[in-house]
Write an enzyme that holds these catalytic residues in place. Structure first.
Site: not given
Ligand code: MN
Ligand code: MN
Length: 345
Positions: A55, A58, A60, A126, A237, A239, A244, A283
């Site tokens: 790859r 590069h 970003h 990408e 639970h 977050h 997520e 969730h």
């Molecule tokens: Mn990358």
């Molecule tokens: Mn979770």
């Protein structure tokens, strides 16, 4: 499910259902906000690099979190202090490159590697990264000559197209690669052996391994590798710090997600699927198959955090909770418990 109500927008997509961009060296496919609209704050890529495939060098804008699902590879980077990073990673390892840090990935023998990338921007693609060849091709040769102190003809044979993923000779020894530059190594390595670490939580129902800024100081993206035994469940639970992003590695899962205002959706997941749960949406994730369920939870916050429903109920007066749910206090005392990320089977 009969308890479902309302449409939250789909919480599931799959790498197996999206376009796969191939070169003669490898491939990559992506799930971004463009094909998975709920995925506003993170985008995912699944990439395969056979032995020697690179790859391209590069960088970003967003940060890159990654997990190796197969094989092994060599990753390189340099930070803004001109400190180097080169490491070999294998199945179960992760890496993290801060936004703007330039890097590369190359497949090692015998069969290269496959991995999952997660970016902290749902719009990231990408296909639109800053490539070293692209910059060379769009900078006058005289400028390059002045920058590097060499004749302009040096660049006559530089490839006129982007390489992105291309074939190259497999690398030599890691020791030799590390010795080439006399610059210091980055103070906080960009790789971490997630699957090899001792679980942060373990029960008869499964385990959770966490990598966040507390044990992996290079990262600004927390993550967990969760294993759930057949019949087990990642507890109810949410977050509080981040959405997520989920990747399902093996097994079969059923997730229920509660969005408030009476809305709840239930979704099935299989290997190669991506799930997304917005910040603070309640969730649970059940293993509904015969094999061990393994999945990744990735977050845009440096710190891993979840709030457990059972622990909440355990830490407020039981009479108060009992009055809400119309359950005997004696029964409630058995239900409310310490935080148990994966409940025993
Ligand atoms: Mn990358
Ligand atoms: Mn979770």
């Amino acid at each position: 499910m009969p308890t479902d109500h309302g449409n939250l927008g789909t919480l599931r997509h799959s790498f197996s259902e999206v376009h796969n961009r191939h070169t003669d060296a490898g491939w990559a496919r992506e799930v971004t906000v463009r094909n998975f609209p709920i995925s506003k704050n993170m985008a995912g890529v699944n990439m395969r690099l056979p032995t020697g495939a690179v790859r391209e060098l590069h960088w970003h804008v967003p940060a890159e979190w990654a997990f190796v699902t197969y094989g092994s590879g060599r990753i390189t980077a340099v930070d803004s202090g001109a400190q180097k990073f080169i490491a070999d990673v294998k199945e179960g390892d992760l890496w993290f490159f801060p936004g703007g840090v330039p890097h590369s990935i190359q497949g090692l023998g015998p069969d290269g590697c496959e991995f999952i990338l997660v970016f902290n921007d749902g719009n990231f693609s990408e296909d639109s990264t800053f490539l070293i060849t692209d910059w060379f091709n769009h900078t006058p040769k005289e400028v390059l000559a002045e920058n590097f102190g060499v004749p302009a003809s040096t660049f006559d044979r530089t490839d006129r197209k982007d390489l992105w993923i291309f074939n190259a000779p497999p690398p030599g020894s890691l020791e030799d690669d590390l010795e080439q530059s006399k610059q210091p190594f980055v103070p906080n390595p960009y790789a971490f052996p997630l699957a090899a670490q001792k679980p942060n939580f373990e029960s008869a129902g499964g385990s959770v391994r966490i990598a966040d800024s507390s044990n992996f100081p290079a990262t600004t993206m927390a993550a967990a590798l969760v294993e759930v035994a057949p019949g087990g469940m990642r507890e109810l639970h949410w977050h509080p710090l981040s959405d997520e992003w989920q990747y399902y590695i093996s097994g079969t899962a059923r997730m229920g997600a509660f969005h408030g205002e009476g809305r709840n959706n239930t979704v099935l997941f299989h290997p190669s699927d991506v799930g997304y749960v917005p910040q603070s949406i309640g969730h649970y994730v059940q293993n509904v198959g015969k094999d061990t369920l393994r999945f990744l939870e990735v977050f845009t916050s440096p710190q891993y955090a979840d709030v457990s429903l059972a622990s909440w109920m355990n830490n407020v007066p039981h009479e108060l909770v009992a009055a809400h749910l119309n359950i005997d206090v004696s029964t409630l005392r058995k239900m409310a418990q310490a935080k148990t990320p994966v409940v025993p089977v």
